[in-house]
Design a protein around this motif. Structure first.
Motif, PDB file in Angstrom:
ATOM      1  N   LEU A 415      87.310  53.768 -16.319  1.00  0.00           N
ATOM      2  CA  LEU A 415      87.441  54.962 -17.147  1.00  0.00           C
ATOM      3  C   LEU A 415      87.742  56.224 -16.342  1.00  0.00           C
ATOM      4  CD1 LEU A 415      84.737  54.900 -19.936  1.00  0.00           C
ATOM      5  CD2 LEU A 415      87.105  55.590 -20.175  1.00  0.00           C
ATOM      6  N   THR A 416      87.345  56.250 -15.083  1.00  0.00           N
ATOM      7  CA  THR A 416      87.617  57.457 -14.289  1.00  0.00           C
ATOM      8  C   THR A 416      89.083  57.512 -13.860  1.00  0.00           C
ATOM      9  OG1 THR A 416      87.087  56.427 -12.169  1.00  0.00           O
ATOM     10  CG2 THR A 416      85.269  57.438 -13.364  1.00  0.00           C
ATOM     11  N   GLN A 417      89.840  56.474 -14.201  1.00  0.00           N
ATOM     12  CA  GLN A 417      91.262  56.420 -13.854  1.00  0.00           C
ATOM     13  C   GLN A 417      91.498  56.733 -12.390  1.00  0.00           C
ATOM     14  OE1 GLN A 417      93.855  57.842 -16.839  1.00  0.00           O
ATOM     15  NE2 GLN A 417      92.772  56.318 -18.016  1.00  0.00           N
ATOM     16  N   PRO A 418      90.914  55.940 -11.521  1.00  0.00           N
ATOM     17  CA  PRO A 418      90.988  56.253 -10.095  1.00  0.00           C
ATOM     18  C   PRO A 418      92.357  55.947  -9.505  1.00  0.00           C
ATOM     19  CG  PRO A 418      89.915  54.160 -10.408  1.00  0.00           C
ATOM     20  CD  PRO A 418      90.182  54.699 -11.784  1.00  0.00           C
ATOM     21  N   GLU A 419      92.651  56.615  -8.393  1.00  0.00           N
ATOM     22  CA  GLU A 419      93.853  56.285  -7.629  1.00  0.00           C
ATOM     23  C   GLU A 419      93.541  55.126  -6.695  1.00  0.00           C
ATOM     24  OE1 GLU A 419      96.984  57.334  -7.862  1.00  0.00           O
ATOM     25  OE2 GLU A 419      96.181  58.332  -9.643  1.00  0.00           O
ATOM     26  N   ILE A 420      92.272  55.095  -6.256  1.00  0.00           N
ATOM     27  CA  ILE A 420      91.868  54.009  -5.370  1.00  0.00           C
ATOM     28  C   ILE A 420      90.486  53.541  -5.788  1.00  0.00           C
ATOM     29  CG2 ILE A 420      91.145  55.750  -3.647  1.00  0.00           C
ATOM     30  CD1 ILE A 420      91.745  53.487  -1.561  1.00  0.00           C
ATOM     31  N   ILE A 421      90.352  52.250  -5.936  1.00  0.00           N
ATOM     32  CA  ILE A 421      89.062  51.739  -6.387  1.00  0.00           C
ATOM     33  C   ILE A 421      88.499  50.769  -5.356  1.00  0.00           C
ATOM     34  CG2 ILE A 421      90.145  49.937  -7.827  1.00  0.00           C
ATOM     35  CD1 ILE A 421      87.766  50.415  -9.804  1.00  0.00           C
ATOM     36  N   PHE A 422      87.251  51.012  -4.978  1.00  0.00           N
ATOM     37  CA  PHE A 422      86.551  50.128  -4.052  1.00  0.00           C
ATOM     38  C   PHE A 422      85.661  49.207  -4.869  1.00  0.00           C
ATOM     39  CE2 PHE A 422      87.312  54.088  -1.814  1.00  0.00           C
ATOM     40  CZ  PHE A 422      87.872  53.656  -0.626  1.00  0.00           C
ATOM     41  N   LEU A 423      85.836  47.931  -4.695  1.00  0.00           N
ATOM     42  CA  LEU A 423      85.055  46.976  -5.468  1.00  0.00           C
ATOM     43  C   LEU A 423      84.205  46.154  -4.506  1.00  0.00           C
ATOM     44  CD1 LEU A 423      88.066  45.748  -7.609  1.00  0.00           C
ATOM     45  CD2 LEU A 423      86.285  47.317  -8.373  1.00  0.00           C
ATOM     46  N   ASP A 424      82.897  46.322  -4.600  1.00  0.00           N
ATOM     47  CA  ASP A 424      82.009  45.586  -3.704  1.00  0.00           C
ATOM     48  C   ASP A 424      81.451  44.398  -4.483  1.00  0.00           C
ATOM     49  OD1 ASP A 424      80.473  44.854  -1.603  1.00  0.00           O
ATOM     50  OD2 ASP A 424      79.441  46.771  -1.364  1.00  0.00           O
ATOM     51  N   GLU A 425      81.947  43.240  -4.205  1.00  0.00           N
ATOM     52  CA  GLU A 425      81.566  42.017  -4.926  1.00  0.00           C
ATOM     53  C   GLU A 425      81.747  42.200  -6.443  1.00  0.00           C
ATOM     54  OE1 GLU A 425      80.876  39.469  -3.142  1.00  0.00           O
ATOM     55  OE2 GLU A 425      80.127  40.209  -1.239  1.00  0.00           O
TER      56      GLU A 425
END
Ligand SMILES: Nc1ncnc2c1ncn2[C@@H]1O[C@H](COP(=O)(O)OP(=O)(O)OP(=O)(O)O)[C@@H](O)[C@H]1O
Ligand SMILES: [Mg+2]
Lengths: 504, 326
Positions: A415-425
């Protein structure tokens, strides 16, 4: 009383919560000396039936026969006394107490004067920690352990009760291969000593490795039980999902653009040093490594939660100074954290709040007030899109199954419409069907030109999704590989264990 | 079937409202004059001072804080207001040379003082991470001391008619009740429709998750305590209008009544749970109880015991609602 074939029989168990029928007359029959898999989608009722057995919930109706005796209306303490023990899906350690205090919480060894026998407790704790090969002082504070280590403590606690039956609710979701092997070794030993185990997991390959029989639940209903070696994978998935799931890793080739995130010589005084990499637009960048390699810490530092001791972070070519998560969110970053309960969910708040909290700025209207209607609409749309199983969006998130909580968190960051998303597991504890859905979403983000950085301890996931893979070992990068067909699990393990190192 | 379950849920959710109605029915059977128009307004006026304080502390408790210095803050901000609103030329005036200030300015200054005092507690909680209990316990005596120094230990009297009017009526409606109603509305909007309220819930719900989600925790904590201070200043304004003088030893123990009202209304001490209407109903429960017991001629000492029992009872019932087995 005739000797029954089963150690445990749970017959026609129903469990209702306000607005939810979690179990609709299910059956679970466990033989002595067996490792019994319990599988099913998120929200199928696996944790609920475990808690019914453990005395945490009382079933609405149904019959429980354990060790030849019918058991009704008992407490957790009584369940432990008649020989059941459980590894909980959601860890909730007392973080400020020691490992041993956590292990023996409520059943501390006593001296003859009625005070706690600390010396005995240390010895006992050491003995059981040794069993799970966790080489730490039992007096260490829980908060100083990694998630995987906490999980190993939880396992040690469960086996230390000498139970006849141990329920293991997703014990491996926070573990890497090496620790999983360790756990399996323990499980085989326990089985040979006569203990039975109920093993709950979404990692289906593990199911075949370790279990003797498999029971499948779907939507609170009992679907069936089969011998593990007679139930092929696609058939098991079909029983779980009710349809076929194809394409676990729907990786589409996206156009890879300019580098967006550039990290140069990033260091942290305690966890890692001189980490350099870049992530390009449209790229899925995987980070692999063993537990404790510093992967989580690297992205938490980039996100401003941990302070760096050196190095530079650039976004779109410009150096940025990110001091806290607000700065990070403002510059277009999102972070799905590893420890769902610790710093992910707001348990006592509802799904709407949990979904929109990181994007609140987007809901403030021109009067400075929150637009509740838009929050309602967006939440409804996202829980439908990601398939969160819940009676309503005003349900408190603590009442969702673990996997459904994770989906809400994924929605929060999308929902934050990120440019870069970090996904930890990102798919920890998520069922096969939903996993493939989340993978699709990740792929879609990349195809929109966003950057995705994904930490995963599941090598098939890393290899199935990433364009490039960075491997870390003990706080240092040992290699950054193009994810071509040359890359194999063995190769990644060699980088992760330091047999290979491109930076020496 | 489903219907009876729904009824059960409604009763448990609004249990305290039913309790209030039950109390009103019982009292008015025993003492019919309870239901007279004058008495009802009387109860509401009497509830308004700690009711307003309860609004402030509701937000603080939602954000997993507590403020024990509310009573001291009422006294101090009341003294500030009184000293700025004395009748011109009165004997023993605190600032003999002060030109007559419009009441609005005096009130604004009082609100600012309230915000400042609250934010000191907030600052210590946010920046030093000492427990709110300790920070505000310290502030309780510090602010009380400051009140004694400020007033020289003497009450401030001879207040302007315009300030006294705030303790009076407009038509038949008491001004304190109007002020209380406005504050209820304001707090409700702040809590439910602004980032300020949302941050309070986030901090109380899970401070670690709040941090990752981009909540400015230190700022939110300071603001929440400052809001508590502002509500004390508003309560002090009503107090000065009604009592017609302010004493440095005024409002001792009021914080306990305010916290009790909040708690009776279902705001959880473990943070993240609480409503404005709960705080209002809680304040009314205490108001009705006190008034009813007085009407029935119950001894004042016994009244205190009854009040304590009600507070404990309400929380016991509330806890069972939140943390029952099953
Ligand atoms: N305390 C509760 N109150 C209300 N609903 C609940 C509660 N606990 C579980 N549920 C609901 O019961 C259903 C079954 O949940 P359960 O946790 O048993 O699923 P699960 O099979 O363990 O899923 P997962 O794989 O995600 O862990 C879900 O729909 C969940 O929302
Ligand atoms: Mg579960």
């Amino acid at each position: 009383m005739g000797q029954s074939e089963y150690l445990l029989e749970m017959l026609d168990i129903t469990k209702e919560f306000p607005g939810v029928k979690a179990l609709k007359g299910v059956t679970l029959q466990i033989r002595p000396h067996e490792i019994h898999a319990l599988v099913g989608e998120n929200g199928a009722g696996k944790s609920t039936i475990s808690k019914c057995l453990m005395g945490i919930y009382t079933p609405t109706s149904g019959k429980i026969i354990f060790d030849g005796e019918e058991r009704t209306n008992y407490t957790i303490k009584e369940a432990m006394a008649f020989g059941v023990s459980m590894i909980h899906q959601e860890l909730s350690p007392v973080r400020d107490r020691s490992i041993m205090s956590n292990m023996f919480l409520g059943r501390e060894p006593m001296t003859k004067y009625g005070t706690i026998d600390w010396k005995k407790m240390v010895e006992e704790a050491k003995k059981w920690l040794k069993q799970v090969e966790l080489e730490v002082d039992p007096r260490t504070r829980m908060a100083d352990l990694s998630v995987a280590q906490m999980q190993m403590v939880e396992i040690a606690r469960a086996i230390s009760t000498n139970a006849k039956l141990i329920i293991m609710d997703e014990p491996t979701s926070a573990l890497t291969e090496r620790e999983v092997e360790q756990l399996f070794k323990i499980m085989r030993k326990l089985r040979s000593e006569g203990t039975s185990m109920v093993y709950i997991s979404h990692k289906l390959d593990e199911i075949y490795k370790i279990t003797d029989r498999i029971s499948v639940f779907r939507d609170g209903e009992y679907i069936g039980t089969e011998d593990s070696d007679k139930l092929p994978l696609d058939r098991m998935i079909q029983m779980m999902v009710g349809r076929e799931v194809k394409d676990m890793f729907p990786k589409v080739q996206c156009k890879i653009g300019e580098p967006f995130l550039e990290v140069e010589d990033l260091s942290h005084s305690k966890f890692f040093k001189n980490v350099s990499f870049d992530v390009r637009r449209g790229e899925i960048f995987g980070i692999a490594g063993l537990v404790g390699a510093g992967r989580t810490e690297v992205i938490e530092t980039i996100f401003g939660i941990l302070g760096k001791s050196g190095g530079v972070v650039k976004l779109a070519g410009k150096e940025v100074n990110i001091r806290n998560s607000r700065d990070a969110i403002k510059s277009g970053m999102a972070l799905l954290t590893e420890e769902r309960r610790h710093n992910g969910i707001f348990p006592i708040l509802d799904i709407r709040f949990n979904t929109t909290v990181a994007n609140l700025q987007g809901y403030i209207n021109k009067f400075g007030l929150i637009d509740k209607k838009k929050i309602k609409e967006d939440t409804d749309e996202y829980i439908r899109m990601i398939g969160v199983k819940t009676p309503s969006a005003t349900q408190l998130i603590q009442y969702l199954s673990g996997g459904n909580q994770q989906k809400v968190l994924v929605a929060r960051w999308l929902l934050t419409q990120p440019e870069i998303i970090f996904l930890d597991e990102p798919t920890r504890g998520i069922d096969v069907g939903a996993k493939s859905e989340i993978h699709k979403l990740i792929g879609k983000l990349a195809s929109q030109g966003k950057c995705v950085v994904m930490i995963s301890s599941e090598l098939p996931e890393i290899m199935g999704m990433s364009d490039r893979i960075m491997v870390m070992r003990e706080g240092e990068v040992t290699g950054i590989l193009d994810n071509t067909t040359n890359v194999s699990q063995e190769m990644l393990m060699e980088y992760a264990s330091g047999v290979r190192n491109d930076y020496q | 079937m489903a219907n009876s379950k729904q009824i059960k849920q409604t009763i448990s959710k609004y249990g305290i409202v039913f309790a209030l109605i039950g109390m009103i029915i019982i009292i008015s059977i025993i003492r019919p004059q309870f239901l007279s128009y004058g008495n009802i307004l009387n109860v509401m006026t009497q509830s308004s001072i700690y009711g307003i304080m309860a609004l402030g502390v509701t937000l603080i408790i939602i954000a997993k804080g507590i403020d024990l210095s509310l009573g001291s803050m009422v006294a101090f901000s009341g003294l500030v207001l009184a000293s700025l609103s004395q009748v011109g030329g009165a004997a023993g005036k605190m600032y003999p040379n002060l030109p007559e200030l419009p009441l609005v300015l005096a009130i604004l200054a009082t609100l600012a003082v309230g915000a400042f005092m609250g934010s000191i507690s907030g600052f210590f909680v946010a920046k030093t991470h000492i427990p709110a209990f300790i920070a505000t316990l310290g502030m309780t005596t510090i602010v009380r001391g400051a009140a004694l120094i400020y007033s020289g230990g003497k009450p401030i009297t001879n207040l302007k008619p315009s300030l006294l009017a705030l303790g009076g009526n407009i038509g038949i409606i008491p001004v304190p009740v109007i002020i209380y109603a406005v504050m209820i509305l304001l707090t409700w909007v702040l809590l439910n429709y602004t980032r300020f309220g949302s941050d309070a819930f986030a901090i109380g719900g899970n401070i670690h998750a709040a941090e990752v989600s981009g909540v400015n925790i230190a700022k939110a904590q300071i603001l929440v305590f400052a809001f508590g201070g502002v509500m004390c200043a508003v309560a002090a304004t009503v107090f000065a209008g009604r009592v017609q003088s302010v004493h440095p030893g005024a409002a001792v123990g009021y914080e306990l009544t305010a916290i009790a009202a909040t708690t009776i209304g279902g705001t959880s001490q473990s943070g993240g749970i609480g409503t404005v209407w709960g705080a209002v109903v809680g304040a009314l429960v205490l108001g009705v109880l006190r008034n009813g017991m007085t009407l029935m001629g119950i001894d004042a000492y016994w009244q205190q015991i009854a009040e304590g029992a009600i507070i404990i009872g309400a929380v016991v019932i509330d806890m069972r609602k939140h943390a029952g087995k099953k």
